[in-house]
Design a protein around this motif. Structure first.
Motif, PDB file in Angstrom:
ATOM      1  N   HIS A 181      54.106  38.263  81.434  1.00 26.64           N
ATOM      2  CA  HIS A 181      54.059  37.170  80.468  1.00 26.64           C
ATOM      3  C   HIS A 181      54.857  37.535  79.218  1.00 26.64           C
ATOM      4  N   ILE A 182      55.644  36.591  78.718  1.00 19.41           N
ATOM      5  CA  ILE A 182      56.349  36.791  77.458  1.00 19.41           C
ATOM      6  C   ILE A 182      55.360  36.644  76.307  1.00 19.41           C
ATOM      7  N   VAL A 183      54.681  35.520  76.267  1.00 21.25           N
ATOM      8  CA  VAL A 183      53.543  35.341  75.355  1.00 21.25           C
ATOM      9  C   VAL A 183      52.293  35.659  76.170  1.00 21.25           C
ATOM     10  N   PRO A 184      51.484  36.613  75.737  1.00 16.07           N
ATOM     11  CA  PRO A 184      50.357  37.072  76.557  1.00 16.07           C
ATOM     12  C   PRO A 184      49.419  35.965  77.015  1.00 16.07           C
ATOM     13  N   TRP A 185      48.815  36.192  78.165  1.00 18.96           N
ATOM     14  CA  TRP A 185      47.858  35.275  78.800  1.00 18.96           C
ATOM     15  C   TRP A 185      46.797  34.812  77.814  1.00 18.96           C
ATOM     16  N   ARG A 186      46.275  35.744  77.043  1.00 17.60           N
ATOM     17  CA  ARG A 186      45.147  35.442  76.145  1.00 17.60           C
ATOM     18  C   ARG A 186      45.560  34.615  74.928  1.00 17.60           C
ATOM     19  N   GLU A 187      46.861  34.543  74.636  1.00 19.83           N
ATOM     20  CA  GLU A 187      47.306  33.916  73.389  1.00 19.83           C
ATOM     21  C   GLU A 187      47.785  32.475  73.543  1.00 19.83           C
ATOM     22  N   ASP A 188      48.006  32.019  74.759  1.00 20.07           N
ATOM     23  CA  ASP A 188      48.554  30.673  74.936  1.00 20.07           C
ATOM     24  C   ASP A 188      48.065  30.112  76.264  1.00 20.07           C
ATOM     25  N   LYS A 189      46.892  29.501  76.240  1.00 19.69           N
ATOM     26  CA  LYS A 189      46.289  28.991  77.468  1.00 19.69           C
ATOM     27  C   LYS A 189      47.171  27.951  78.149  1.00 19.69           C
ATOM     28  N   ALA A 190      47.813  27.083  77.359  1.00 22.89           N
ATOM     29  CA  ALA A 190      48.605  25.993  77.934  1.00 22.89           C
ATOM     30  C   ALA A 190      49.794  26.507  78.738  1.00 22.89           C
ATOM     31  N   ASN A 191      50.279  27.706  78.414  1.00 21.77           N
ATOM     32  CA  ASN A 191      51.474  28.226  79.077  1.00 21.77           C
ATOM     33  C   ASN A 191      51.218  29.481  79.904  1.00 21.77           C
ATOM     34  N   ARG A 192      49.955  29.692  80.259  1.00 20.40           N
ATOM     35  CA  ARG A 192      49.635  30.865  81.073  1.00 20.40           C
ATOM     36  C   ARG A 192      50.375  30.861  82.405  1.00 20.40           C
ATOM     37  N   LEU A 193      50.518  29.694  83.001  1.00 15.76           N
ATOM     38  CA  LEU A 193      51.150  29.612  84.319  1.00 15.76           C
ATOM     39  C   LEU A 193      52.547  29.017  84.256  1.00 15.76           C
ATOM     40  N   ASN A 194      53.070  28.788  83.071  1.00 15.07           N
ATOM     41  CA  ASN A 194      54.416  28.252  82.923  1.00 15.07           C
ATOM     42  C   ASN A 194      55.421  29.326  83.322  1.00 15.07           C
ATOM     43  N   PRO A 195      56.216  29.114  84.378  1.00 16.15           N
ATOM     44  CA  PRO A 195      57.168  30.143  84.805  1.00 16.15           C
ATOM     45  C   PRO A 195      58.191  30.505  83.730  1.00 16.15           C
ATOM     46  N   SER A 196      58.447  29.601  82.780  1.00 17.87           N
ATOM     47  CA  SER A 196      59.371  29.904  81.686  1.00 17.87           C
ATOM     48  C   SER A 196      58.753  30.872  80.676  1.00 17.87           C
ATOM     49  N   ASN A 197      57.482  31.184  80.855  1.00 14.91           N
ATOM     50  CA  ASN A 197      56.805  32.194  80.050  1.00 14.91           C
ATOM     51  C   ASN A 197      56.706  33.502  80.823  1.00 14.91           C
ATOM     52  N   GLY A 198      57.565  33.683  81.810  1.00 17.43           N
ATOM     53  CA  GLY A 198      57.490  34.876  82.638  1.00 17.43           C
ATOM     54  C   GLY A 198      58.824  35.583  82.811  1.00 17.43           C
ATOM     55  N   LEU A 199      58.741  36.891  83.040  1.00 19.16           N
ATOM     56  CA  LEU A 199      59.881  37.723  83.413  1.00 19.16           C
ATOM     57  C   LEU A 199      59.466  38.536  84.622  1.00 19.16           C
ATOM     58  N   CYS A 200      60.369  38.744  85.552  1.00 18.43           N
ATOM     59  CA  CYS A 200      60.094  39.640  86.670  1.00 18.43           C
ATOM     60  C   CYS A 200      60.555  41.030  86.261  1.00 18.43           C
ATOM     61  N   LEU A 201      59.592  41.947  86.110  1.00 19.28           N
ATOM     62  CA  LEU A 201      59.893  43.293  85.629  1.00 19.28           C
ATOM     63  C   LEU A 201      59.283  44.345  86.547  1.00 19.28           C
ATOM     64  N   SER A 202      59.903  45.503  86.576  1.00 19.52           N
ATOM     65  CA  SER A 202      59.271  46.643  87.242  1.00 19.52           C
ATOM     66  C   SER A 202      58.034  47.010  86.442  1.00 19.52           C
ATOM     67  N   ALA A 203      57.146  47.774  87.058  1.00 20.82           N
ATOM     68  CA  ALA A 203      55.887  48.105  86.389  1.00 20.82           C
ATOM     69  C   ALA A 203      56.116  48.824  85.063  1.00 20.82           C
ATOM     70  N   ILE A 204      57.099  49.723  85.008  1.00 21.35           N
ATOM     71  CA  ILE A 204      57.318  50.464  83.759  1.00 21.35           C
ATOM     72  C   ILE A 204      57.936  49.576  82.691  1.00 21.35           C
ATOM     73  N   HIS A 205      58.837  48.681  83.088  1.00 18.14           N
ATOM     74  CA  HIS A 205      59.417  47.767  82.114  1.00 18.14           C
ATOM     75  C   HIS A 205      58.366  46.755  81.629  1.00 18.14           C
ATOM     76  N   ASP A 206      57.489  46.341  82.518  1.00 17.66           N
ATOM     77  CA  ASP A 206      56.414  45.440  82.129  1.00 17.66           C
ATOM     78  C   ASP A 206      55.520  46.083  81.075  1.00 17.66           C
ATOM     79  N   LYS A 207      55.156  47.342  81.297  1.00 20.19           N
ATOM     80  CA  LYS A 207      54.286  48.037  80.346  1.00 20.19           C
ATOM     81  C   LYS A 207      54.973  48.184  78.991  1.00 20.19           C
ATOM     82  N   ALA A 208      56.254  48.528  79.004  1.00 23.39           N
ATOM     83  CA  ALA A 208      56.981  48.692  77.747  1.00 23.39           C
ATOM     84  C   ALA A 208      57.127  47.361  77.020  1.00 23.39           C
TER      85      ALA A 208
END
Length: 276
Positions: A181-208
């Motif tokens: 999630h670009i904007v965290p799940w907990r911070e924007d309920k309306a866009n939790r499942l919006n694909p434009s709020n997502g990036l496909c990242l490796s696990a280490i890049h996701d954590k960073a």
């Protein structure tokens, strides 16, 4: 998960105008399927077409009609078919207004149709019988199942949009990929499942990314935080330093929203004490 209400036969006409139920299921499928697989020979399209009472060719055409409404596709010069109807646009706008509600509704309806056609339950329905949920009450069990359906929709939509590859490293092993999630799940309920709020990242890049060790510019270029650049860790130097200023690989659709990226940058600079 309780069964959805029985649907009237008119919900799935075999010809003429598509019903809202057919369009919803088609768009949910569009979101979760790689662009290159939106063709009538795809077994998943053949199956869904059977469930909703349309031909595979008609369903494939409808999916490409949805693509003509997607700015991420039309903005790169690619075009879907030009036959998108006002109803197609209504469904597009309805999903963008309520990703969670419609994702759950479509999954429940699809599983109901699979059951009616004598097909096995898919993983998202089979989770109801997961032994790990045996100790939960009905209400808690229901909440967990719905949560998994939502998470599964978001992951499928994001990975499909990014061709199943980390947009920074190119890693393509699904076991190492995260729908971040670009904007965290907990911070924007309306866009939790919006694909434009997502990036496909490796696990280490996701954590960073989640820890605001790097962010993205509006041009989708990588901006490393001062904290990460100050690290003495050799692995950090090798993996992250060469990415500074480099563009990510953009998705085939549902490009990262500039608004969501701006919010992530603001949080990153605030966390690091930056004034950029």
């Amino acid at each position: 998960m309780p069964a959805t209400d029985p649907h009237p036969p008119a919900s799935f006409p075999g010809s003429g105008n598509w019903s809202h139920a057919q369009l919803k299921l088609a768009f949910a499928f569009y979101c979760q399927t790689p662009f290159g697989k939106l063709h009538s020979r795809n077994p998943a399209i053949v199956e869904l077409a059977r469930l909703i009472g349309r031909t595979p060719d008609a369903l494939a055409m409808k999916l490409v009609n949805f693509a003509s409404l997607d700015p991420s596709i039309t903005g790169t010069g690619r075009k879907g078919l030009s036959g998108a109807s006002s109803r197609d646009r209504e469904i597009w706008e309805a999903f963008h207004a309520d990703w969670e509600g419609l994702a759950v509704e479509c999954e429940q309806l699809r599983e109901q149709l699979r059951h009616e056609h004598g097909l096995k339950a898919t993983a998202s329905r089979a989770v109801r019988d997961d032994p790990a949920l045996a100790d939960y009450t009905g209400e808690m069990r229901q909440a967990i199942v719905l949560q998994r359906i939502k998470q599964d929709f978001f992951r499928r939509a994001v990975l499909a949009s990014y061709r199943g590859r980390c947009c920074i490293s190119g890693v393509s092993d699904a076991r190492l990929l995260v729908a971040s999630h670009i904007v965290p799940w907990r911070e924007d309920k309306a866009n939790r499942l919006n694909p434009s709020n997502g990036l496909c990242l490796s696990a280490i890049h996701d954590k960073a990314f989640d820890q605001h060790l790097f962010t993205l510019s509006d041009e989708h270029r990588i901006v490393l935080s001062d904290q990460l650049k100050a690290s003495k860790d050799a692995f950090i130097h090798e993996v992250f330093w060469p990415t500074e200023g480099q563009p990510i690989e953009l998705p085939e659709r549902f490009a990262p929203s500039h608004d969501f990226l701006a919010r992530h940058r603001e949080a990153t600079f605030a966390t690091m004490g930056d004034t950029q």
